[in-house]
Design a protein around this motif. Structure first.
Motif, PDB file in Angstrom:
ATOM      1  N   SER A  83      80.007  14.544  96.504  1.00 33.45           N
ATOM      2  CA  SER A  83      81.346  14.185  96.029  1.00 33.45           C
ATOM      3  C   SER A  83      81.865  12.863  96.574  1.00 33.45           C
ATOM      4  O   SER A  83      82.762  12.265  95.981  1.00 33.45           O
ATOM      5  CB  SER A  83      82.342  15.302  96.381  1.00 33.45           C
ATOM      6  OG  SER A  83      82.389  15.517  97.783  1.00 33.45           O
ATOM      7  N   VAL A  94      86.170  13.392  92.866  1.00 30.11           N
ATOM      8  CA  VAL A  94      86.033  14.843  93.029  1.00 30.11           C
ATOM      9  C   VAL A  94      86.916  15.260  94.191  1.00 30.11           C
ATOM     10  O   VAL A  94      86.650  14.916  95.345  1.00 30.11           O
ATOM     11  CB  VAL A  94      84.563  15.240  93.285  1.00 30.11           C
ATOM     12  CG1 VAL A  94      84.458  16.742  93.547  1.00 30.11           C
ATOM     13  CG2 VAL A  94      83.691  14.853  92.096  1.00 30.11           C
ATOM     14  N   TYR A 153      82.737  22.077  91.099  1.00 26.87           N
ATOM     15  CA  TYR A 153      83.345  20.769  91.331  1.00 26.87           C
ATOM     16  C   TYR A 153      84.767  20.805  90.769  1.00 26.87           C
ATOM     17  O   TYR A 153      84.970  21.260  89.639  1.00 26.87           O
ATOM     18  CB  TYR A 153      82.607  19.669  90.578  1.00 26.87           C
ATOM     19  CG  TYR A 153      81.233  19.293  91.058  1.00 26.87           C
ATOM     20  CD1 TYR A 153      81.049  18.181  91.872  1.00 26.87           C
ATOM     21  CD2 TYR A 153      80.120  20.009  90.658  1.00 26.87           C
ATOM     22  CE1 TYR A 153      79.770  17.792  92.281  1.00 26.87           C
ATOM     23  CE2 TYR A 153      78.844  19.640  91.058  1.00 26.87           C
ATOM     24  CZ  TYR A 153      78.680  18.527  91.866  1.00 26.87           C
ATOM     25  OH  TYR A 153      77.426  18.150  92.259  1.00 26.87           O
TER      26      TYR A 153
END
Length: 438
Positions: free
Chosen positions: A185, A326, A355
């Protein structure tokens, strides 16, 4: 090289070889596929020299759904060559080891070829070893030494960040279900395997079950260049933009609530001093931060074998909302080691991972499309920006440990809302991981 990493030929050879005796090439107790070199390999390890070589192959085919449902098979591969040196045996340096690792990746990603809308930013991947370029890399070149009866350990050199922080088990083929989560991320400042970077860390075990770690790692975009093999061996620090500084508290108890079975619980945080762009405004911020929680616990034990039984893990990451696409990730996994008495080294795994795309990024995508005259999903317009929200990854697998040298892992994956785009049909994927230790 690409032919070497192809799944089909070697898998077929392994699957058609039946019940070899103990000392034959494919015997069930063979430690290394190429054997012990007439005893020399074990002798070298006793002297402090340990050498490793392995090929990992991950194949995936789309069964249904995705952006393009035209069926295909894609394979990703990784070659790993390594050495570990016990310098207390070799040079008399007490509590000191050194590591060297070179990797080469190749192949293609089913997610990029079929699953995701190509206009959307990539989130998950059905093959976790795909990425960071099809080049040779110096993944590790470090030395570690211990002080105060090894309660204090200092490490310096080239390494991946999840080697020592935000590390986790990898019992799956799906990217978000495998290993440390930060690199999935915040990959611009947190570099996982196979990328190596200059860094140092120190860990202090201040109680039998407790330890505290602190690290400093360069933020250098040169480390993730993929144009040539020389990029993978670039050791200069000419373009360093700052430092990523993680701190992590780890607890390894044997809790009565779980029949005194081992567990590991870690909380951590990082701050990056490199400038970061605001997701919505595009203005530069002084840095960025993240927090994480890793928890793993053995829940049951099968008979007298301490390795067999049910395990559970949870990994969660929360990122800086101002600067990170993210916003968070969550992973929950269960696996049972030794499900059958006849297969004590096999395992069955089930995991799901999510996510969560930053709603500030989603709002910017909506505003961009409206500025271009798009008020609904357009499947063909090249300048349309797909609106991204959450993506859920699920995997069920069986790990067949033929021997310590050979592992096969067939798996079934389900991807809900690929890359967070609700207009893309949910995808079903069949996969097969294979690892061979030479």
């Amino acid at each position: 090289m690409q032919q070497l990493l192809k799944l089909g030929t070697l898998s077929l050879a392994l699957l058609t070889c039946q019940l070899a005796s103990a000392n034959e090439f494919y015997s069930a107790d063979r430690q290394w596929l190429l054997g012990d070199w007439n005893g020399e390999r074990k002798q070298l390890e006793d002297q402090g020299y340990k050498f490793t070589a392995a090929i990992m192959s991950q194949a995936a085919t789309n069964l249904a759904g995705g952006y393009n449902d035209d069926n295909t098979l894609e394979n990703a591969g990784q070659l790993t060559l390594g050495a570990n040196f016990d310098l207390s045996k070799i040079a008399g340096w007490e509590n000191t080891t050194a590591g060297l690792m070179i990797t080469k990746r190749d192949g293609n990603s089913l997610t990029l070829e079929r699953i995701k809308d190509p206009r959307a930013s990539t989130l998950g991947n059905t093959q976790e070893i795909y990425g960071r370029g099809k080049i040779w890399r110096l993944t590790q070149a470090w030395i570690k030494t211990g002080f105060d009866d090894n309660r204090v350990q200092f490490k310096i050199g080239r390494m991946g960040m999840s080697d020592d922080f935000n590390s986790s088990q990898c019992e799956f083929q799906n990217l978000l279900l495998c290993g440390g989560q930060l690199g999935k991320s915040i990959g611009s400042i947190w570099y996982n395997w196979p990328v190596g970077l200059w860094g140092t860390n120190i860990k202090y075990q201040f109680a039998p079950a407790w330890s505290l770690g602190l690290g400093v790692y360069e933020v250098n975009p040169d480390n993730v260049k993929t144009q040539s093999n020389s990029d993978g061996f670039n050791l200069d620090m000419d373009n360093v933009e700052g430092a990523t500084i993680p701190v992590e508290l780890a607890w390894k108890p044997k809790l009565a609530a779980f029949n005194s079975l081992p567990g590991e619980y870690k909380v951590g945080a990082l701050y990056s001093t490199a400038e970061a762009k605001d997701i919505r405004s595009g203005e530069m911020q002084d840095g960025k931060y993240s927090f994480w929680l890793n928890a793993q616990q053995q829940l049951t034990q099968h008979g007298a074998d301490p390795k067999r039984g049910l395990y559970i893990s949870f990994n969660g990451v929360v990122n800086d909302k101002a600067t990170t696409f993210v916003e968070s990730t969550q992973q929950l996994a269960l696996w049972y080691k030794g499900p059958f008495d006849s297969r004590p080294n096999d395992s069955i795994g089930f995991g799901l991972a999510n996510y969560v795309v930053n709603d500030r990024a989603t709002d910017k995508q909506i505003a961009t499309n409206e500025g271009r005259g798009y008020y609904s999903y357009d499947a063909i317009a090249s300048d349309y920006v797909p609106i991204q929200r959450d993506e859920l990854n699920v995997e069920l697998n069986y790990t067949y440990q033929w021997s310590p040298a050979v592992m096969l892992r067939p798996n079934l994956q389900y991807i809900y809302q690929p890359t967070g785009v609700k207009e893309v049909e949910d995808a079903w994927v069949a996969g097969l991981s294979m690892k061979v230790n030479f």
